[in-house]
Design a protein around this motif. Sequence first.
Motif, mmCIF file in Angstrom:
data_model
loop_
_atom_site.group_PDB
_atom_site.id
_atom_site.type_symbol
_atom_site.label_atom_id
_atom_site.label_comp_id
_atom_site.label_asym_id
_atom_site.label_seq_id
_atom_site.Cartn_x
_atom_site.Cartn_y
_atom_site.Cartn_z
ATOM 1 N N THR A 133 -2.310 -11.416 0.229
ATOM 2 C CA THR A 133 -2.931 -10.412 -0.390
ATOM 3 C C THR A 133 -4.402 -10.483 -0.274
ATOM 4 O OG1 THR A 133 -2.295 -11.260 -2.310
ATOM 5 C CG2 THR A 133 -0.990 -9.711 -1.471
ATOM 6 N N ASP A 135 -8.229 -10.946 0.813
ATOM 7 C CA ASP A 135 -8.965 -10.515 2.053
ATOM 8 C C ASP A 135 -10.347 -11.401 2.435
ATOM 9 O OD1 ASP A 135 -10.670 -9.626 0.167
ATOM 10 O OD2 ASP A 135 -10.242 -7.535 0.677
ATOM 11 N N SER A 136 -10.844 -12.425 1.751
ATOM 12 C CA SER A 136 -11.944 -13.048 2.003
ATOM 13 C C SER A 136 -11.694 -14.567 1.799
ATOM 14 C CB SER A 136 -12.978 -12.661 1.120
ATOM 15 O OG SER A 136 -14.047 -13.246 1.455
ATOM 16 N N PRO A 159 -3.148 -6.846 4.924
ATOM 17 C CA PRO A 159 -3.198 -5.463 4.636
ATOM 18 C C PRO A 159 -4.736 -4.867 4.609
ATOM 19 C CG PRO A 159 -1.891 -6.788 3.199
ATOM 20 C CD PRO A 159 -2.291 -7.811 4.249
ATOM 21 N N THR A 160 -5.457 -5.613 4.041
ATOM 22 C CA THR A 160 -6.794 -5.113 4.281
ATOM 23 C C THR A 160 -7.982 -5.880 5.108
ATOM 24 O OG1 THR A 160 -7.416 -6.479 2.169
ATOM 25 C CG2 THR A 160 -6.836 -4.041 1.808
ATOM 26 N N GLY A 161 -7.332 -6.488 6.010
ATOM 27 C CA GLY A 161 -8.262 -7.201 7.105
ATOM 28 C C GLY A 161 -8.637 -8.404 6.483
ATOM 29 N N THR A 163 -12.488 -11.042 5.922
ATOM 30 C CA THR A 163 -13.591 -11.492 5.975
ATOM 31 C C THR A 163 -13.647 -13.232 6.021
ATOM 32 O OG1 THR A 163 -14.518 -9.503 5.368
ATOM 33 C CG2 THR A 163 -16.203 -11.253 5.133
ATOM 34 N N THR A 198 -15.821 -10.299 10.745
ATOM 35 C CA THR A 198 -14.958 -9.367 10.005
ATOM 36 C C THR A 198 -13.998 -9.047 10.935
ATOM 37 O OG1 THR A 198 -16.992 -8.701 8.749
ATOM 38 C CG2 THR A 198 -15.139 -7.009 8.724
ATOM 39 N N PRO A 200 -10.954 -6.410 11.010
ATOM 40 C CA PRO A 200 -10.215 -5.274 10.191
ATOM 41 C C PRO A 200 -8.357 -5.167 10.471
ATOM 42 C CG PRO A 200 -11.006 -4.467 12.634
ATOM 43 C CD PRO A 200 -11.388 -5.900 12.363
ATOM 44 N N PHE A 201 -8.133 -4.723 9.431
ATOM 45 C CA PHE A 201 -6.356 -4.571 9.783
ATOM 46 C C PHE A 201 -6.231 -3.785 10.733
ATOM 47 C CE2 PHE A 201 -2.710 -1.817 8.967
ATOM 48 C CZ PHE A 201 -1.736 -2.309 9.097
#
Length: 409
Positions: A133, A135-136, A159-161, A163, A198, A200-201
């Motif tokens: 979950t 994303d960074s 889910p949110t890509g 970074t 970066t 992306p999903f």
Amino acid sequence: MIEISAHQSPINNQLAVTGSKSESNRLLLLNQLFENVLKLENVSNSEDSQLMQKALANKTDLIDIHHAGTAMRFLTAYYSIQADREVTLTGSERMKQRPIKVLVDALNNLGAEISYQENEGFPPLQIKGKKLTQDSITIPSNISSQYITALCLVGTKLPTGLTINLDGKIISIPYIQMTIQLLNKVGINAVFEGNTITIPFTAAIQPQTLQVESDWSSASYYYSLIALSKNSEIKISTYFEDSLQGDSDLQKIYAENFGIDSNFENGVLTLKNNPEFQFKELIELNLINTPDIAQTIAATCVGLKLKCHLTGLETLKIKETDRLVALKNELEKFGAQISITDDALTIENYTSYTEIPTIETYNDHRMAMCMAPLAQLFTIRIKDEMVVEKSYPTFWEDWKQLGFEIKSI
């Protein structure tokens, strides 16, 4: 053990070299992540890529990738996001000595559940797949690019890509760029700017056919062979002038330091000697972006009895063997006087030698192949020669086609 000797000079021949292991393994994992919508041509026939394909098709809870370092890194990330699946990921004794803590820490910080079964920081790994979950992530940038690539590939399915913040000086930049360019090629808008990546999903990618370029590190052995020959020419395929592979820097390195011209036509790369070339007294190269060709360059220098100072080699200590120690041990058998540090190799001078050199390979495919061109000048012996299967299974057959006599001892 085999004994190799040259039977013809000059050399004039054409060969087809297997697809890039680096490109193949990235695309194989991407294809798995996106339900096999890619048709891949010229996939590497290397042992590493075959092990990668077998592992991805394996439905059991024990995955053994033997010596395949790329597969270990990529699959650690892959299985960490396979919800409701639990696997043990293991390998050879040497693989159990190769560090993986940075990648495991990064994945666990993203929410993965990975633990060590034997020694802290090393395979084998117990991986309980789950939905990640976070994303960074911030990781050190002076590490194997395969850790970073593994995160990039699975980041497409978070889910949110994802970074990725790289902390410090980045090494092996071309391998990271290769990953980003392959993602872009299949339609994923990945971006690498400064010290930030970066991803992306991406729900799906379009079906398409991709041709894997042949392996540039495998091409290095032919550059070396031509450098050690006179009035010779070899054509190898399939290679492109706008290569994604960092090792394509071979063109410039061998042109400027060894007088080898490179020409492209319809995917065929022609290598030949420049008769006007003048050698330097000392070859100085920073190979931070191309560490996989360092062994070949060092062996070429020994064949030509050239002094050199090669830097940017810090990642060689964590490969199939400590390649700096291995190079020093084996190249000194040809009379080279060599000193090494944690990130450099220097050939300072040469003395004479009398015996036929017998090369130890240290379970390292590149140790066998980088030494082979020296057989153009001297009869040599190589132990455990089938280590080449890791990246280039037809290597010895191709060298027989070039006119070398290879016999078992």
